[in-house]
Design an enzyme around this catalytic site. Structure first.
Site, mmCIF file in Angstrom:
data_model
loop_
_atom_site.group_PDB
_atom_site.id
_atom_site.type_symbol
_atom_site.label_atom_id
_atom_site.label_comp_id
_atom_site.label_asym_id
_atom_site.label_seq_id
_atom_site.Cartn_x
_atom_site.Cartn_y
_atom_site.Cartn_z
ATOM 1 N N GLU A 63 -8.653 -13.260 -17.500
ATOM 2 C CA GLU A 63 -8.676 -12.500 -16.532
ATOM 3 C C GLU A 63 -9.569 -11.947 -15.702
ATOM 4 O OE1 GLU A 63 -7.404 -14.677 -14.612
ATOM 5 O OE2 GLU A 63 -4.935 -15.700 -14.813
ATOM 6 N N TYR A 71 4.142 3.021 4.240
ATOM 7 C CA TYR A 71 4.199 2.885 2.372
ATOM 8 C C TYR A 71 3.691 1.891 2.307
ATOM 9 C CZ TYR A 71 7.454 6.255 3.300
ATOM 10 O OH TYR A 71 8.886 7.434 4.030
#
Length: 220
Positions: A70, A116
């Site tokens: 990746e 948040y």
């Protein structure tokens, strides 16, 4: 701590937070003009120095272990913004589950249910499905038209960036929680934050929300 020590410590924390089952996920940190990246096939909580690959900023393998497949995701985030100094890619359960659903909007797969999430993560677009390790994953991230510091990969997981590894792991934890809440409230008459609240939070915390990149081409 050195960049290497930070990377090894972050691996332990990611596993401890339940974000990286088995040998899944990969981490990197930028160290000058080099990228230190977790190697392939190793549990992030058990990494040792010999498990770390060293790449240049174009993704060329310089030394060390075989890099995670990746690596294009990591290189793409560093190329998008020089302020990104760490990247975390994980297959945490709730983020994977949300990546299998229709996105909430074009600019964020995850709805603004808590302050948040808006403050610490910001808009999190869903990128198209590609097989793990496909170089196109990096191209999709690099070319994404939305301002971002996190994205979901369709049917795959999440990738996040930050100024350092502690910040980026914190962001990954917050995204997993936001996705868990998304799943818990799916199909219910849930109440999202309104536009004024989102705008105020995004401005106060310099968080991307509803904004596109300022340039017509990706930042290098």
């Amino acid at each position: 701590m050195s960049a290497l020590e930070d990377l090894l410590a972050a691996g332990v924390r990611v596993v401890g937070e339940g974000l990286s089952p088995g040998t899944s996920g990969n981490l990197s940190v930028r160290d000058g003009d080099r990228i230190l990246l977790s190697g392939t096939g190793v549990s992030l909580g058990r990494m040792r120095p010999e498990h770390i690959a060293v790449l240049d900023l174009r993704g060329r393998h310089l030394e060390g272990a075989k890099p995670s497949k990746e690596w294009p995701l990591h290189v793409a985030f560093y190329q998008r913004d020089p302020g990104h100094r760490a990247v975390v890619h994980v297959h945490s359960p709730s983020t994977v589950a949300v990546s299998c659903l229709r996105p909430w909007s074009d600019h964020s797969a995850v709805p603004p249910l808590t302050p948040y999430f808006v403050m610490r993560v910001g808009q999190t677009p869903l990128l198209p499905y590609r097989p793990p390790g496909d170089p196109g994953l990096g191209e999709d991230l690099r070319d994404c038209p939305w301002e971002l510091r996190a994205a979901l990969l369709s049917n795959h997981g999440s990738v996040l960036a930050g100024a350092n590894l502690d910040e980026t792991v914190d962001r990954a934890v917050e995204l997993e929680e936001a996705c868990r809440i998304t799943l818990l409230t799916d199909g219910l008459a849930r109440r999202e934050l309104d536009a004024d609240a989102i705008t105020a939070l995004a401005r106060q915390w310099s968080s991307p929300w509803g904004t596109r990149t300022t340039l017509g081409t990706p930042r290098r």
